[in-house]
Design a protein around this motif. Sequence first.
Motif, PDB file in Angstrom:
ATOM      1  N   THR A  39      -2.981  34.405  11.668  1.00 29.89           N
ATOM      2  CA  THR A  39      -2.004  34.430  13.015  1.00 29.89           C
ATOM      3  C   THR A  39      -0.788  33.657  12.669  1.00 29.89           C
ATOM      4  O   THR A  39      -0.761  32.790  12.030  1.00 29.89           O
ATOM      5  CB  THR A  39      -2.847  33.738  14.102  1.00 29.89           C
ATOM      6  N   GLY A  40       0.316  34.288  12.896  1.00 29.51           N
ATOM      7  CA  GLY A  40       1.648  33.967  12.917  1.00 29.51           C
ATOM      8  C   GLY A  40       2.528  34.464  11.623  1.00 29.51           C
ATOM      9  O   GLY A  40       3.514  34.339  11.371  1.00 29.51           O
ATOM     10  N   GLY A  94       2.636  44.246   4.329  1.00 33.60           N
ATOM     11  CA  GLY A  94       2.316  42.974   4.421  1.00 33.60           C
ATOM     12  C   GLY A  94       0.962  42.542   4.659  1.00 33.60           C
ATOM     13  O   GLY A  94       0.113  43.400   4.014  1.00 33.60           O
ATOM     14  N   PRO A  95       0.533  41.485   4.986  1.00 35.35           N
ATOM     15  CA  PRO A  95       1.372  40.475   5.721  1.00 35.35           C
ATOM     16  C   PRO A  95       2.157  39.744   4.839  1.00 35.35           C
ATOM     17  O   PRO A  95       1.873  39.387   3.642  1.00 35.35           O
ATOM     18  CB  PRO A  95       0.122  39.709   6.438  1.00 35.35           C
ATOM     19  N   TYR A  96       3.097  38.832   5.512  1.00 36.23           N
ATOM     20  CA  TYR A  96       4.099  37.969   4.743  1.00 36.23           C
ATOM     21  C   TYR A  96       4.165  36.790   5.472  1.00 36.23           C
ATOM     22  O   TYR A  96       3.968  36.558   6.527  1.00 36.23           O
ATOM     23  CB  TYR A  96       5.434  38.636   4.623  1.00 36.23           C
ATOM     24  N   GLY A  97       4.786  35.731   4.816  1.00 40.74           N
ATOM     25  CA  GLY A  97       4.713  34.349   5.078  1.00 40.74           C
ATOM     26  C   GLY A  97       3.761  33.606   5.471  1.00 40.74           C
ATOM     27  O   GLY A  97       2.520  34.030   4.964  1.00 40.74           O
ATOM     28  N   ASN A  98       4.010  32.414   6.128  1.00 42.57           N
ATOM     29  CA  ASN A  98       2.806  31.616   5.993  1.00 42.57           C
ATOM     30  C   ASN A  98       1.890  31.611   7.222  1.00 42.57           C
ATOM     31  O   ASN A  98       0.707  31.483   7.068  1.00 42.57           O
ATOM     32  CB  ASN A  98       3.599  29.856   6.045  1.00 42.57           C
ATOM     33  N   VAL A 256       9.221  33.541   3.284  1.00 46.11           N
ATOM     34  CA  VAL A 256       8.294  33.062   2.374  1.00 46.11           C
ATOM     35  C   VAL A 256       7.634  31.835   2.715  1.00 46.11           C
ATOM     36  O   VAL A 256       6.492  31.657   2.846  1.00 46.11           O
ATOM     37  CB  VAL A 256       8.472  33.076   0.973  1.00 46.11           C
ATOM     38  N   ASP A 257       8.572  31.006   2.921  1.00 44.50           N
ATOM     39  CA  ASP A 257       8.422  29.401   3.357  1.00 44.50           C
ATOM     40  C   ASP A 257       7.926  29.374   4.854  1.00 44.50           C
ATOM     41  O   ASP A 257       7.719  28.388   5.210  1.00 44.50           O
ATOM     42  CB  ASP A 257       9.449  28.469   3.106  1.00 44.50           C
ATOM     43  N   GLY A 258       8.528  30.549   5.586  1.00 41.36           N
ATOM     44  CA  GLY A 258       8.121  30.616   7.045  1.00 41.36           C
ATOM     45  C   GLY A 258       7.144  31.969   7.464  1.00 41.36           C
ATOM     46  O   GLY A 258       6.511  32.114   6.497  1.00 41.36           O
ATOM     47  N   PRO A 259       7.496  32.366   8.334  1.00 42.54           N
ATOM     48  CA  PRO A 259       8.224  32.077   9.552  1.00 42.54           C
ATOM     49  C   PRO A 259       8.101  30.781  10.392  1.00 42.54           C
ATOM     50  O   PRO A 259       8.841  30.474  11.217  1.00 42.54           O
ATOM     51  CB  PRO A 259       8.369  33.484  10.293  1.00 42.54           C
ATOM     52  N   VAL A 260       6.778  30.339   9.985  1.00 43.87           N
ATOM     53  CA  VAL A 260       6.531  29.209  10.711  1.00 43.87           C
ATOM     54  C   VAL A 260       7.311  27.971   9.844  1.00 43.87           C
ATOM     55  O   VAL A 260       6.627  27.688   8.985  1.00 43.87           O
ATOM     56  CB  VAL A 260       5.034  28.702  11.201  1.00 43.87           C
ATOM     57  N   LEU A 261       8.029  27.111  10.533  1.00 43.34           N
ATOM     58  CA  LEU A 261       8.506  25.734  10.073  1.00 43.34           C
ATOM     59  C   LEU A 261       8.380  24.697  10.860  1.00 43.34           C
ATOM     60  O   LEU A 261       9.033  24.947  12.070  1.00 43.34           O
ATOM     61  CB  LEU A 261      10.101  26.075   9.340  1.00 43.34           C
ATOM     62  N   THR A 262       7.930  23.580  10.326  1.00 39.30           N
ATOM     63  CA  THR A 262       8.089  22.520  11.413  1.00 39.30           C
ATOM     64  C   THR A 262       9.647  21.771  11.305  1.00 39.30           C
ATOM     65  O   THR A 262      10.493  21.878  10.417  1.00 39.30           O
ATOM     66  CB  THR A 262       7.168  21.177  10.644  1.00 39.30           C
ATOM     67  N   TYR A 263       9.718  21.256  12.263  1.00 37.03           N
ATOM     68  CA  TYR A 263      11.253  20.702  12.706  1.00 37.03           C
ATOM     69  C   TYR A 263      11.714  19.925  11.830  1.00 37.03           C
ATOM     70  O   TYR A 263      12.881  19.772  11.343  1.00 37.03           O
ATOM     71  CB  TYR A 263      11.288  20.303  14.032  1.00 37.03           C
TER      72      TYR A 263
END
Length: 274
Positions: A39-40, A94-98, A256-263
């Motif tokens: 998910t995400g 895909g899927p791609y990203g984290n 690659v590093d996202g799309p979820v990134l912590t602030y």
Amino acid sequence: MSERSPYLPVRARLEDVRVESSTIRTVVLAPEEEIRFRTGQFVELTVPGVGEAPFTPSSNPRRAERMEVTILRAGRVTSAIHALAPGAEIGVRGPYGNGYDLGALSGKDLAIIGGGVGLAPLRSLVLEVLEEPERFGAIRIRFGAREPGELIFRGEIERWRRHPSVDLALTVDRAGGDGWTENVGVVTTILQDVAPNPARTEAIVCGPPVMLKFTTLKLLELGIPAASIHLSMERNMSCGVGHCGHCRLGKYYVCVDGPVLTYDKIQAEVDAWF
Ligand SMILES: Cc1cc2nc3c(=O)[nH]c(=O)nc-3n(C[C@H](O)[C@H](O)[C@H](O)COP(=O)(O)OP(=O)(O)OC[C@H]3O[C@@H](n4cnc5c(N)ncnc54)[C@H](O)[C@@H]3O)c2cc1C
Ligand code: FES
């Protein structure tokens, strides 16, 4: 059996189309090969002869035989997908990203906050979290839209609201005249009670850039640490696999590093919200 190449689109049959609002539709895809995603994470959908674009599946990742993708009509590719009828074929790579790290969210209170079509990946997250709600503390959901008619997934939202682990509030920017009885105002106006215990809360936020910005500022004000604010960042993407550099945000490639990134990772970037 050989592994499928993540660069090659898998053919998928469009099984159904659900109209969510005047500008948003959910397409139900049956891929020829099962596409397992977290998910995400996001996929690239290809419409033959038109092009491709990135989307985050809105369905439960534990039901991998059908993938649902909820799409706002924005331009060429999204308009072409909206024009497809059941039976049409589409490519999925895909899927791609984290994606969201459910292990890191376990044992924590969750503040799940979304705006507009940003509810799409959050629906996927909520469906998975509600498979095992005992893994988490309180699940607080806050969703917003510009108008009542643009608030998607209404039937499911009402079912989630009745779940004993869920505390849910909705808002719209403008109520209009259609019997809206809940909050009126931007999503930050329903966040006051979203994190009574900020040190044990993980906030997951998805929506347009301006909403991400003001929601983040509000969550920091409430005492949630920057490393516990998980933002779904959108960037113009091309390759989706860390080669072209189109999606760069500071030292990160969002694909690659996202799309979820912590602030905490992006707070020093002046262009984080654009
Ligand atoms: C990781 C990721 C996940 C996404 N998930 C979803 C989703 O689940 N549902 C959904 O509806 N949309 C999602 N999007 C946005 C979607 O990819 C864009 O709306 C789509 O690429 C527009 O393509 P188009 O050919 O229809 O529009 P275009 O003809 O390319 O452009 C139309 C307009 O949209 C703008 N635009 C193009 N790409 C983007 C973008 N990535 N972000 C914002 N504006 C853009 C253009 O500047 C232009 O103004 C996601 C984007 C990313 C990066
Ligand atoms: S889209 Fe090409 S590097 Fe991210």
